[in-house]
Design an enzyme around this catalytic site. Sequence first.
Site, mmCIF file in Angstrom:
data_model
loop_
_atom_site.group_PDB
_atom_site.id
_atom_site.type_symbol
_atom_site.label_atom_id
_atom_site.label_comp_id
_atom_site.label_asym_id
_atom_site.label_seq_id
_atom_site.Cartn_x
_atom_site.Cartn_y
_atom_site.Cartn_z
ATOM 1 N N LYS A 176 159.195 82.303 63.171
ATOM 2 C CA LYS A 176 159.707 81.187 63.977
ATOM 3 C C LYS A 176 161.192 80.937 63.687
ATOM 4 O O LYS A 176 161.930 80.487 64.559
ATOM 5 C CB LYS A 176 158.861 79.933 63.749
ATOM 6 C CG LYS A 176 157.459 80.056 64.357
ATOM 7 C CD LYS A 176 157.533 80.261 65.866
ATOM 8 C CE LYS A 176 156.164 80.334 66.540
ATOM 9 N NZ LYS A 176 156.242 80.455 68.000
ATOM 10 N N TYR A 229 154.586 83.704 59.086
ATOM 11 C CA TYR A 229 154.697 82.845 60.282
ATOM 12 C C TYR A 229 156.036 82.101 60.297
ATOM 13 O O TYR A 229 156.716 82.053 61.318
ATOM 14 C CB TYR A 229 153.522 81.855 60.333
ATOM 15 C CG TYR A 229 153.563 80.967 61.556
ATOM 16 C CD1 TYR A 229 153.365 81.507 62.818
ATOM 17 C CD2 TYR A 229 153.821 79.593 61.452
ATOM 18 C CE1 TYR A 229 153.424 80.706 63.956
ATOM 19 C CE2 TYR A 229 153.878 78.788 62.578
ATOM 20 C CZ TYR A 229 153.672 79.357 63.818
ATOM 21 O OH TYR A 229 153.740 78.574 64.945
ATOM 22 N N ASN A 237 155.858 81.514 75.309
ATOM 23 C CA ASN A 237 154.932 80.670 74.556
ATOM 24 C C ASN A 237 153.981 81.466 73.656
ATOM 25 O O ASN A 237 153.561 80.966 72.621
ATOM 26 C CB ASN A 237 154.121 79.824 75.550
ATOM 27 C CG ASN A 237 152.904 79.210 74.911
ATOM 28 O OD1 ASN A 237 153.012 78.327 74.062
ATOM 29 N ND2 ASN A 237 151.715 79.709 75.269
ATOM 30 N N VAL A 272 150.017 70.684 66.275
ATOM 31 C CA VAL A 272 149.409 70.549 67.611
ATOM 32 C C VAL A 272 147.989 71.084 67.525
ATOM 33 O O VAL A 272 147.791 72.235 67.125
ATOM 34 C CB VAL A 272 150.173 71.374 68.681
ATOM 35 C CG1 VAL A 272 149.615 71.078 70.068
ATOM 36 C CG2 VAL A 272 151.668 71.089 68.634
ATOM 37 N N ASP A 320 149.522 91.631 76.846
ATOM 38 C CA ASP A 320 149.572 91.362 75.411
ATOM 39 C C ASP A 320 151.007 91.644 74.985
ATOM 40 O O ASP A 320 151.422 92.808 74.930
ATOM 41 C CB ASP A 320 148.576 92.304 74.708
ATOM 42 C CG ASP A 320 148.566 92.119 73.199
ATOM 43 O OD1 ASP A 320 149.497 91.470 72.667
ATOM 44 O OD2 ASP A 320 147.641 92.638 72.553
ATOM 45 N N ILE A 346 154.836 82.378 82.460
ATOM 46 C CA ILE A 346 154.375 81.782 81.196
ATOM 47 C C ILE A 346 153.556 82.824 80.427
ATOM 48 O O ILE A 346 152.613 83.409 80.980
ATOM 49 C CB ILE A 346 153.500 80.532 81.449
ATOM 50 C CG1 ILE A 346 154.247 79.505 82.319
ATOM 51 C CG2 ILE A 346 153.055 79.894 80.137
ATOM 52 C CD1 ILE A 346 153.399 78.302 82.730
HETATM 53 C C1 8X3 Z 1 152.652 75.294 64.086
HETATM 54 C C2 8X3 Z 1 153.150 74.294 63.100
HETATM 55 O O1 8X3 Z 1 153.249 73.575 60.669
HETATM 56 O O2 8X3 Z 1 151.119 74.424 61.466
HETATM 57 O O3 8X3 Z 1 153.671 75.978 64.701
HETATM 58 O O4 8X3 Z 1 152.952 75.916 61.055
HETATM 59 S S1 8X3 Z 1 152.581 74.583 61.515
#
Ligand code: 8X3
Length: 268
Positions: free
Chosen positions: A172, A168, A102, A201, A75, A18
């Site tokens: 993803k 970000y 993760n 989350v 890291d 992990i």
């Molecule tokens: C986190 C969800 O919507 O805050 O991966 O980018 S969000």
Amino acid sequence: MSFGSKAAERISNKVVLITGASAGIGAATAKEIAVTANGNIKLILTARRKDKLQDLADELTQQFPDIKVLTVALDVSKLETIRPFVEALPQEFADIDVLVNNAGLALGRDPVGSILDEDITTMFQTNVLGLITLTQAVLPIMKAKDSGDIINLGSIAGRDPYPGGGIYCPTKASVKSFSHVLRKELISTKIRIIEIDPGNVETEFSNVRFKGDLEKAKAVYAGTEPLYAEDIAEFIVFAITRKQKTVMAETLVFSTNQASATHLYREE
Ligand code: 8X3
């Protein structure tokens, strides 16, 4: 919680690696796996903060005296350290069965044009290049035995990009694209590619994103009932304890009052 004896049987004595295991979803996953396997498990816990990993290892060992836990400071954004880490794993932990990719982070909500260069680099290095490099290092181990599970932590951000997510969100989306390629390339093997895409989350995620501005971090979850790390850990353990012939390929997980990246019900 438990998914019954079948789940325990399916996961027992596996070697699970992990990343980002010092807190949040990574740490909760380590705990959920340990409980489900009733301690019959070998965990390789990695993160930047070795002291936090050691605390988690101590907690798990106290609860399950026979559990095997290896903690390694890693890291994943330091790409050159990844292969040596995998190659140097002690024999007992070398035959990895489950990789939980993760480790990941968001930095800032600035619009494109104002994003710090260093934040762009850190997000891509960690969320994308680190994940890819570690997967490349581990995959030959799984291919050699024609089995294994790779769990990639995506995000709603990869499906439903939002203003302020200029880097970000693409990181993803890259994870999602990479998961798809892997699943197709591995079609003739028993290796499963599992992507879990969480919504909101409440973890250290927003503290990190807002660089310690706790008020801004708190505002993200204000009035909502967010998911917690344990909720996502349950999905991960559920996925890896399904029958070998089935794969929970892609799963979007919201709290009940979230419907998109930006559509959240908030109580006044
Ligand atoms: C986190 C969800 O919507 O805050 O991966 O980018 S969000």
